[in-house]
Design an enzyme around this catalytic site. Structure first.
Site, mmCIF file in Angstrom:
data_model
loop_
_atom_site.group_PDB
_atom_site.id
_atom_site.type_symbol
_atom_site.label_atom_id
_atom_site.label_comp_id
_atom_site.label_asym_id
_atom_site.label_seq_id
_atom_site.Cartn_x
_atom_site.Cartn_y
_atom_site.Cartn_z
ATOM 1 N N CYS A 151 0.886 -0.997 0.236
ATOM 2 C CA CYS A 151 0.440 -0.150 -0.206
ATOM 3 C C CYS A 151 0.303 1.161 0.136
ATOM 4 C CB CYS A 151 -0.964 -0.072 1.477
ATOM 5 S SG CYS A 151 -2.262 1.264 1.273
ATOM 6 N N CYS A 199 0.043 4.137 1.348
ATOM 7 C CA CYS A 199 -0.538 5.315 2.599
ATOM 8 C C CYS A 199 1.359 5.983 3.237
ATOM 9 C CB CYS A 199 -1.971 5.020 3.180
ATOM 10 S SG CYS A 199 -1.242 3.654 4.392
ATOM 11 N N LYS A 208 -11.540 -5.018 2.935
ATOM 12 C CA LYS A 208 -11.177 -3.431 4.316
ATOM 13 C C LYS A 208 -12.142 -2.653 4.617
ATOM 14 C CE LYS A 208 -7.363 -1.247 5.309
ATOM 15 N NZ LYS A 208 -5.399 -1.095 4.923
ATOM 16 N N ARG A 263 -2.313 4.094 13.224
ATOM 17 C CA ARG A 263 -1.539 5.503 12.661
ATOM 18 C C ARG A 263 -0.424 6.720 12.913
ATOM 19 N NH1 ARG A 263 -7.570 6.548 9.501
ATOM 20 N NH2 ARG A 263 -7.375 4.158 8.091
ATOM 21 N N ARG A 295 -10.053 7.812 4.309
ATOM 22 C CA ARG A 295 -9.968 6.182 3.262
ATOM 23 C C ARG A 295 -11.521 6.005 3.248
ATOM 24 N NH1 ARG A 295 -5.277 6.338 4.459
ATOM 25 N NH2 ARG A 295 -4.430 5.711 6.413
ATOM 26 N N GLU A 324 -17.227 -7.669 -3.183
ATOM 27 C CA GLU A 324 -15.568 -7.394 -3.181
ATOM 28 C C GLU A 324 -14.484 -8.982 -3.375
ATOM 29 O OE1 GLU A 324 -13.289 -5.296 -3.836
ATOM 30 O OE2 GLU A 324 -14.724 -3.187 -3.237
ATOM 31 N N LYS A 352 -10.742 -7.101 7.254
ATOM 32 C CA LYS A 352 -9.631 -6.380 7.827
ATOM 33 C C LYS A 352 -10.701 -5.311 8.053
ATOM 34 C CE LYS A 352 -6.030 -3.249 8.269
ATOM 35 N NZ LYS A 352 -5.067 -2.618 7.636
ATOM 36 N N SER A 392 -5.214 -2.902 14.661
ATOM 37 C CA SER A 392 -4.046 -2.276 16.025
ATOM 38 C C SER A 392 -5.613 -1.773 17.123
ATOM 39 C CB SER A 392 -3.834 -1.065 15.886
ATOM 40 O OG SER A 392 -4.407 0.162 14.850
HETATM 41 C C1 PBG Z 1 -3.193 0.154 5.320
HETATM 42 C C2 PBG Z 1 -3.220 -0.235 6.049
HETATM 43 C C3 PBG Z 1 -3.763 0.089 7.225
HETATM 44 C C4 PBG Z 1 -4.211 -1.380 8.108
HETATM 45 C C5 PBG Z 1 -3.180 -2.044 7.618
HETATM 46 N N1 PBG Z 1 -2.509 -1.705 6.743
HETATM 47 C C6 PBG Z 1 -4.284 1.708 8.123
HETATM 48 C C7 PBG Z 1 -5.404 1.492 7.387
HETATM 49 O O1 PBG Z 1 -5.877 1.715 5.754
HETATM 50 O O2 PBG Z 1 -6.013 2.872 7.219
HETATM 51 C C8 PBG Z 1 -4.163 -1.036 9.742
HETATM 52 C C9 PBG Z 1 -3.632 -3.018 10.622
HETATM 53 C C10 PBG Z 1 -3.910 -1.515 11.729
HETATM 54 O O3 PBG Z 1 -4.628 -0.730 12.508
HETATM 55 O O4 PBG Z 1 -3.037 -2.402 12.814
HETATM 56 N N2 PBG Z 1 -1.684 0.092 4.244
#
Ligand code: PBG
Length: 341
Positions: A126, A128, A213, A223, A235, A251, A266, A292
């Site tokens: 990704c 970001c 997701k 983040r 997002r 999806e 997720k 997280s």
């Molecule tokens: C995006 C990504 C995110 C997470 C994993 N890959 C953040 C998002 O989509 O905003 C979140 C993982 C977590 O919260 O533990 N690369």
């Protein structure tokens, strides 16, 4: 008068099968083992760095040298895989670090493969963490090469982003990644990455798609951990609406059609219905990401003495497996293996 004997004519007494540890072990339906875990790791630039992440107790941003040691520990505990997130030194509008051979994640992959050759390395794919605006791809802005005045400013440009995902996936695969895990919810990402890998002698590398997701508040601590909050907006123009269940099957179907080898849902705990739907309709190996916020929540309550950390963490992991996950991405991975003895 209370009854003193168990003499009612109850033929079926489910409690018979809960009477002792031994019987409970015999009839247990869901067994979690270290094989089920994937441990997330954050790799940052620098040397000899081990920076604690405040909202995620026991989790760190590690420099490449420290990361290699951590990877070895994880492998020694019997955990088969890690998933990598990079924190680069420089961010820019198109996330250059992510597709550079000397980018932070390619360096990390090579170091892990040297320290723990049998550990499966999954690269979270990704943009970001690598873009200065913190979005998961190229954003339609007047100051960049891809600007399209027909589209709204701030719109994530889908197809130019696919090109970057292709490049970065090939670079990570060449560095030694075993699995590429696109997490941006960009339309067509699985097909694009599959084809790029196949065209570049990386057809042995698997794709694990973040198929469903959601745009979730539970990513809050991540983040901070990955230093990737969007600088404007959120997002929700590409991640799924938490209110949608049927859309997840659409999806998932698209990613299966496009050649995903493995799927992912997720977050995990607030989306067990989605996981269970997926399990009922598809046979591909599937992971769930206990994110997280799910981790932080249990820790925070345990710190206050409101929840038992070990018990609730293991219970949440068991629930995720029971709902249909073959693999669980969790920050509890190392602790859970130790707790399970
Ligand atoms: C995006 C990504 C995110 C997470 C994993 N890959 C953040 C998002 O989509 O905003 C979140 C993982 C977590 O919260 O533990 N690369």
């Amino acid at each position: 008068m209370t009854e003193k004997t168990e003499n009612r004519p109850l033929t079926i007494r489910p409690r018979r099968l809960r009477l002792s540890t031994g019987i409970r072990r015999m009839v247990r339906e869901t067994i979690v083992t270290p094989d089920d875990f994937i441990a997330p790791l954050f790799v940052r630039f620098g040397e000899d760095e081990k920076r604690p992440i405040a909202s995620m107790p026991g989790q760190f941003q590690l420099s490449v040298d420290k990361l290699a040691e951590e990877a070895k520990d994880i492998a020694d505990l019997g955990i088969p895989a890690v998933i990598l997130f990079g924190i680069p030194e420089h961010k820019d509008w198109c996330g250059t670090d992510n597709f550079s051979k000397e980018g932070i994640v390619p360096q990390a992959i090579r170091a892990i493969k040297e320290a723990a050759p049998d550990l499966v390395v999954i690269s979270d794919m990704c943009f970001c963490e690598y873009t200065d605006h913190g979005h998961c791809g190229i954003i339609n802005m007047p100051d960049n090469d891809h600007y399209n005045p027909e589209l709204p400013e701030g719109y994530l440009l889908n197809d130019p982003t696919l090109e970057l995902l292709e490049q970065a996936s090939v670079v990570h695969a060449e560095a030694g990644a075993d699995i590429i895990a696109p997490s941006g919810m960009i339309d067509g990402m699985v097909a694009a990455i599959r084809q790029a890998l196949d065209n570049n002698h990386q057809s042995q590398v698997a794709v694990m798609s973040y198929a469903a997701k959601y745009s979730s508040g539970f990513y809050g601590p991540f983040r901070d951990a990955a230093e990737s909050p969007p600088s404007f907006g959120d997002r929700s123009q590409y991640q799924m609406d938490p209110a949608n269940r049927r859309e997840a099957l659409k999806e998932i179907a698209l990613d299966v059609e496009q050649g995903a080898d493995m799927l992912m849902v997720k977050p995990a705990l607030p989306y067990l219905d989605i996981l269970s739907d997926l399990r009922r309709h598809y046979d591909l190996p599937t992971s769930a990401y206990q994110v997280s916020g799910e981790f932080a929540m249990i820790h925070a309550a345990a710190e206050r003495g409101w929840l038992d950390l070990e018990r609730t963490a293991l219970e949440s992991i068991t629930s995720i497996k029971r709902a249909g996950a073959d693999m669980i991405i969790t920050y509890f991975a190392k602790d859970a293996v130790k707790w399970m003895g």
